[in-house]
Design an enzyme around this catalytic site. Structure first.
Site, mmCIF file in Angstrom:
data_model
loop_
_atom_site.group_PDB
_atom_site.id
_atom_site.type_symbol
_atom_site.label_atom_id
_atom_site.label_comp_id
_atom_site.label_asym_id
_atom_site.label_seq_id
_atom_site.Cartn_x
_atom_site.Cartn_y
_atom_site.Cartn_z
ATOM 1 N N ASP A 47 0.841 -1.199 0.000
ATOM 2 C CA ASP A 47 0.000 0.000 0.000
ATOM 3 C C ASP A 47 0.878 1.251 0.000
ATOM 4 O OD1 ASP A 47 0.913 -0.070 2.600
ATOM 5 O OD2 ASP A 47 -1.049 0.232 3.529
ATOM 6 N N SER A 48 2.215 1.066 0.087
ATOM 7 C CA SER A 48 3.146 2.182 -0.098
ATOM 8 C C SER A 48 2.960 2.814 -1.472
ATOM 9 C CB SER A 48 4.594 1.702 0.073
ATOM 10 O OG SER A 48 4.850 0.574 -0.730
ATOM 11 N N ASP A 86 -1.279 -6.312 -0.459
ATOM 12 C CA ASP A 86 -1.255 -5.610 0.834
ATOM 13 C C ASP A 86 -2.644 -5.047 1.123
ATOM 14 O OD1 ASP A 86 0.025 -4.748 3.069
ATOM 15 O OD2 ASP A 86 1.068 -3.070 2.110
ATOM 16 N N LYS A 116 -1.110 -9.582 2.923
ATOM 17 C CA LYS A 116 -0.415 -9.110 4.132
ATOM 18 C C LYS A 116 -1.328 -8.099 4.809
ATOM 19 C CE LYS A 116 3.071 -5.874 3.941
ATOM 20 N NZ LYS A 116 2.476 -4.795 4.752
ATOM 21 N N GLU A 185 8.885 -4.346 10.772
ATOM 22 C CA GLU A 185 9.396 -3.088 10.195
ATOM 23 C C GLU A 185 9.924 -2.185 11.307
ATOM 24 O OE1 GLU A 185 6.716 -1.122 7.483
ATOM 25 O OE2 GLU A 185 8.009 0.655 7.355
HETATM 26 O O1 KIV Z 1 3.482 -1.176 1.712
HETATM 27 C C1 KIV Z 1 4.675 -1.510 1.779
HETATM 28 O O2 KIV Z 1 5.495 -1.231 0.894
HETATM 29 C C2 KIV Z 1 5.122 -2.228 2.967
HETATM 30 C C3 KIV Z 1 6.587 -2.423 3.129
HETATM 31 C C4 KIV Z 1 7.183 -1.314 3.914
HETATM 32 C C5 KIV Z 1 6.877 -3.712 3.730
HETATM 33 O O3 KIV Z 1 4.331 -2.647 3.753
#
Ligand code: KIV
Length: 278
Positions: A47-48, A86, A116, A185
């Site tokens: 979700d980044s 995610d 995740k 993290e």
């Molecule tokens: O969303 C993402 O990129 C993450 C990473 C920091 C593991 O959760």
């Protein structure tokens, strides 16, 4: 050796075999192709992407539909890497039913192999419910960006004994609930070491030191494509922003100087045909 699609069972076997697991984010088809070709074990459609691709201030605004669209693009590009969707903010905390529904969308519509989600003991029943529905789950504890307002910013977690104990307890709760792996993290390395030794399932560290079973990073950070800030936990392997800017400037200059296009980039009509024109 013939390559096979990576599954959650393979990821778990890697811990037993002492083989380090690699995870990188990807949000689009061409990046997925290259990560897959390079041999990355897990591609996280994180979700980044809210920040790195969509330009939001934080990860909260990204929607399920946007996550699914990017996951589908990644799934079209990656044949072998395990594709991890995610779960965005608000997609799993409303009810177990919503969580199962949204996790299923990642699998059915996005082509993901697993999902995740962020949180420890507080989300363990959600994790259990999704796993019972037949969807593999990776937990995510320590710094959980969706809880940024509660955590008071991007800060290392688990720095005192009480906070560190909570991280260990959260990891154990996720394992007990059926998570196939746990991502940590921004956690001190010696706390991750304890967690990694206590868990049967593999740990993936993002800024969590060298003792994890695997390492994960955001692809825009390692390529130098996101320069709003560079997290200490990341490493820039190349500066693509610089290379891209150079290419854009060269293009502008060549167009202005009529150096592009050349004959080689143009299409031509036979002179005989040209002469027939009025
Ligand atoms: O969303 C993402 O990129 C993450 C990473 C920091 C593991 O959760």
């Amino acid at each position: 050796m013939e390559r096979k699609k990576v599954t959650p069972v393979d990821i778990q076997a890697m811990k037993k075999q002492g083989k380090k697991i690699t995870l990188l984010t990807a949000y689009d088809y061409p990046t997925a192709i290259l990560e897959d070709r390079a041999g990355i074990d897990i591609i996280l459609v994180g979700d980044s992407l809210a920040m790195t691709v969509l330009g939001y201030e934080n990860t909260l605004p990204v929607t399920m539909d946007e996550m699914i669209s990017h996951t589908r693009a990644v799934a079209r590009g990656a044949k072998f890497s395990l594709i991890l969707g995610d779960m965005p903010f608000g997609s799993y905390n409303t009810s177990e039913k919503d969580a199962i529904y949204n996790a299923s969308r990642f699998m059915k519509e996005g082509g993901a192999d697993a999902v995740k989600l962020e949180g420890g003991a507080t989300v363990k029943e959600t994790v259990r419910a999704i796993v019972r529905a037949g969807i593999p789950v990776m937990g995510h504890i320590g710094l959980t960006p969706q809880m940024m307002s509660m955590l008071g910013g991007f800060k290392v977690q688990g720095k005192d004994a009480q906070a560190a104990q909570k991280i260990i307890d959260d990891a154990l709760a996720l394992e007990e609930a059926g998570a196939f792996s746990v991502l940590l993290e921004a956690v001190p390395d010696l706390i991750t070491k304890r967690v990694t030794e206590r868990l049967r399932v593999p740990t993936i560290g993002v800024g969590a030191g060298k003792y994890c079973d695997g390492q994960g990073l955001v692809v825009h950070d390692i390529l130098g494509l996101f320069d709003r800030f560079t997290p200490k936990l990341s490493k820039r392997y190349v500066n693509l922003s610089e290379l891209m800017l150079k290419a854009f400037h060269s293009y502008i200059e060549e167009v202005a100087a009529v150096q592009f296009p050349t004959d080689a980039h143009s299409f031509h009509i036979d002179a005989k045909e040209l002469n027939k024109l009025e």
